[in-house]
Scaffold this active site. Structure first.
Site, PDB file in Angstrom:
ATOM      1  N   PHE A 100      17.445  35.959 160.241  1.00 42.59           N
ATOM      2  CA  PHE A 100      16.045  35.905 159.813  1.00 42.59           C
ATOM      3  C   PHE A 100      15.353  37.218 160.141  1.00 42.59           C
ATOM      4  O   PHE A 100      15.444  37.707 161.270  1.00 42.59           O
ATOM      5  CB  PHE A 100      15.286  34.789 160.567  1.00 42.59           C
ATOM      6  CG  PHE A 100      15.782  33.408 160.289  1.00 42.59           C
ATOM      7  CD1 PHE A 100      15.157  32.613 159.348  1.00 42.59           C
ATOM      8  CD2 PHE A 100      16.873  32.885 160.978  1.00 42.59           C
ATOM      9  CE1 PHE A 100      15.605  31.318 159.102  1.00 42.59           C
ATOM     10  CE2 PHE A 100      17.330  31.594 160.739  1.00 42.59           C
ATOM     11  CZ  PHE A 100      16.693  30.814 159.790  1.00 42.59           C
ATOM     12  N   ASP A 101      14.644  37.762 159.165  1.00 45.39           N
ATOM     13  CA  ASP A 101      13.714  38.838 159.477  1.00 45.39           C
ATOM     14  C   ASP A 101      12.582  38.199 160.284  1.00 45.39           C
ATOM     15  O   ASP A 101      12.229  37.039 160.029  1.00 45.39           O
ATOM     16  CB  ASP A 101      13.188  39.439 158.167  1.00 45.39           C
ATOM     17  CG  ASP A 101      12.115  40.479 158.425  1.00 45.39           C
ATOM     18  OD1 ASP A 101      12.348  41.360 159.259  1.00 45.39           O
ATOM     19  OD2 ASP A 101      11.044  40.384 157.797  1.00 45.39           O
TER      20      ASP A 101
END
Length: 611
Positions: free
Chosen positions: A298-299
């Site tokens: 995940f960013d």
């Protein structure tokens, strides 16, 4: 049992034979057209098998059973077509969702204009209870708009001047004037329909397997049927009519109808269900790959967090009341261009404090350190702790340093407020974590995702604070876009199937490099729709576990369908050994399997977003 049609005696029988012949010709016309053409070109599929079986049945005088094969095959085709239509109806309902014309103001005139004739820059007037015909930006009015058709969100969104709105959404309360920003063919809903239709037509890996299997399976079945028909009479003096009949039954039971439909109907149903719930899946391959993911990265900014800084702590230290201090801070920050300044001004506005009446003189920005300005002849500074250390090394007492360090360890940016001889307040700002992030990570772990990794360009302390709060298994901080790309490649080497969730803009290289790239907020960004394999149309991370669950269900149902289709064929073929296989058993084994496989696939419509 008659060898050929000429052995059918009696006037009544002749009439019934003619009736059977007519039903075979009328019911099987389209089947024969394809089947005979395939036979001439030595292309072997289920229509080739059926054609040979029906001609053979007629040849040995089994007119009734030949007609039954045609009729039941036609019924199975109708069922197949119905199931595909049912699976696609969610997309058809999307097509009908946007109005075909809109009320547009041109000069002083208001007129109804067909959507194809509406130009970019036209002002569209949308009354309460009406649907929007075009994408655009609100230029006048405010309202709540139900965006469920685009984003899958059940709660209507508040829209004010400057907000983006989409074609096909419903204006619920106020009158809106909207400046059109896209042509009819470029609206978000038009793109969704186009991409989903493409996705539903794309072949998935399991479908490719079925196609390859059928390519070899069909000629093998024809050879087996030939063997069944001629070997017992030639070698064991068995009855020719009986074993030719058995051979034809093998041809019918061997038809891979259920096998051929097992995958596409599942893929089409699942992609349609996803689109209805605000998840755009751009092909069967991405749907299948999502079910096999072992790790998801995940960013941080805009994915696990809201991507918008907000004030988290305000600590008044000096003699001035907190609200008065906040008004001075907001008055100074309203002159600044720094991203964190906006967060402070928004917070003070939410508290309904009148900071605009506070006059700040001699305002200036101290690059990389903070700002300063004069109020009531006192020069105030707002900046990082380093700025105040420069002004006076003894200003920040040890107890205050402990408090600053605590806030920083929580991943917050701390600003000190005061003069060159007194500290007046501390204000902490942070990118807020989405309320849903922790729940989403927990659900993914329960679904069997082994690794969840947070990737960020932020410092390690901030990353650790947010990562531990949401519950990811790994945290990677201080990364440049190239570092994110390299990390995804390493993950793929280790886990093979890796997903990447980002906003589709900054994370494009990492999204492209992952097995499945998942973009947030596809409804607002063309880049997300184009870059990612899957787009969560609302800016809503809770759609991710639903997508993984839907994908897993699809894979499970495809496997069930393929196993059942092949299993029922083998079982029916075993009936050849004692000579028990009849055309009726063959027909029901084939058509029954097709019906069951279709109904099993349609169960994917019942996979829900919230369970």
């Amino acid at each position: 049992m008659g060898w050929y049609a000429g052995e059918v005696y009696g006037e009544d029988v002749s009439y019934s034979m003619i009736a059977y012949l007519l039903s075979i010709i009328i019911g099987g016309y389209r089947l024969f057209q394809t089947g005979l053409k395939n036979l001439l070109h030595l292309r072997f599929d289920m229509k080739t098998l059926m054609t040979v079986a029906i001609i053979g049945a007629a040849f040995i005088g089994e007119w009734g059973e030949g007609a039954a094969v045609v009729i039941l095959f036609a019924i199975s085709e109708v069922l197949e077509s119905y199931s595909m239509d049912k699976a696609r109806q969610s997309i058809r309902s999307l097509m009908d969702i946007a109005p075909k014309e809109a009320l547009v103001r041109r000069g002083s005139q208001e007129l109804m204009v067909a959507v194809d004739d509406i130009q970019i820059g036209d002002i569209m007037i949308v009354k309460p209870g009406q649907k929007l015909a075009m994408d655009g930006i609100v230029v006048k009015g405010n309202s709540t708009v139900n965006q469920a058709a685009i984003t899958g969100e059940s709660v209507p969104a508040d829209k004010i001047v400057g907000d983006e709105v989409f074609a096909g959404t419903l204006n619920e309360e106020g009158l809106l004037e909207i400046e059109v920003t896209k042509h009819a063919d470029d609206t978000t809903i038009a793109k969704i329909i186009h991409l989903v239709e493409e996705a539903q037509g794309e072949r998935a890996p399991s479908q490719a397997f079925v196609d390859r299997f059928a390519k070899y399976y069909t000629p093998i079945i024809m050879l087996v049927a030939l063997g069944v028909a001629v070997v017992p009479p030639l070698l064991f003096q068995a009855s020719w009519s009986e074993w030719i009949y058995q051979g034809l039954a093998v041809l019918v039971v061997g038809c891979p109808c259920a096998l051929v439909i097992s995958t596409p109907v599942s893929i089409v149903t699942a992609i349609g269900n996803a689109a209805r719930n605000g998840v755009l899946i751009k092909g069967g391959i991405h749907l299948e790959e999502t079910g096999a993911l072992k790790a998801i990265a995940f960013d941080k900014t805009g994915t696990l967090t809201k991507g918008k800084p907000a004030v988290t702590d305000f600590i008044a230290i000096g003699k001035m009341p907190g609200d008065e201090m906040l008004k001075i801070i907001a008055a100074m920050e309203s002159n600044s261009q720094h991203p964190l300044a906006g967060a402070i001004v928004r917070d003070v506005e939410q508290r309904n404090l009148d900071y605009l009446s506070v006059e700040i003189e001699e305002f200036s920005s101290l690059t990389g350190k903070g700002i300063k300005g004069k109020f009531n002849n006192s020069l105030y500074y707002i900046g990082n702790p380093g700025l105040f250390n420069e002004l006076n090394p003894n200003l920040i007492k040890d107890s205050l340093r402990v408090e600053i360090l605590r806030l920083q360890e929580e991943g917050k940016t701390v600003m000190v407020v005061g003069t060159d001889h007194e500290i007046a307040a501390l204000i902490a700002v942070a990118d807020e974590v989405r309320e849903s992030s922790k729940e989403v990570i927990t659900k993914l772990h329960k679904l069997g995702i082994k690794k969840t990794i947070m990737l960020t360009g932020d410092n390690q302390a901030t990353a650790n604070a947010i990562g531990s709060h949401v519950g990811v298994t790994d945290i990677q901080a201080e990364l440049l876009p190239q570092d994110k790309l390299d990390f995804i490649k390493k993950l793929r080497d280790k886990y093979d199937k890796v997903g990447m969730v980002g906003d589709g803009v900054n994370d494009a290289p990492a999204l492209a490099s992952s097995t499945v790239g998942i973009a947030m907020g596809g409804a607002g960004t063309d880049t997300a729709l184009e870059t990612a394999d899957i787009a969560l149309m609302a800016d809503d991370l809770t759609k991710l576990p639903f997508t993984v669950k839907l994908s897993r269900s699809t894979l499970r149902i495809i496997k069930q369908n393929i196993t059942f289709s092949i299993g029922i064929k083998l079982l029916a073929l075993l009936l050849v050994i004692p000579g028990w296989l009849t055309l009726w058993i063959a027909i029901f084994a084939d058509m029954g399997a097709t019906l069951l496989v279709t109904l099993n696939s349609l169960r994917l419509m019942r996979v829900k977003d919230k369970e």
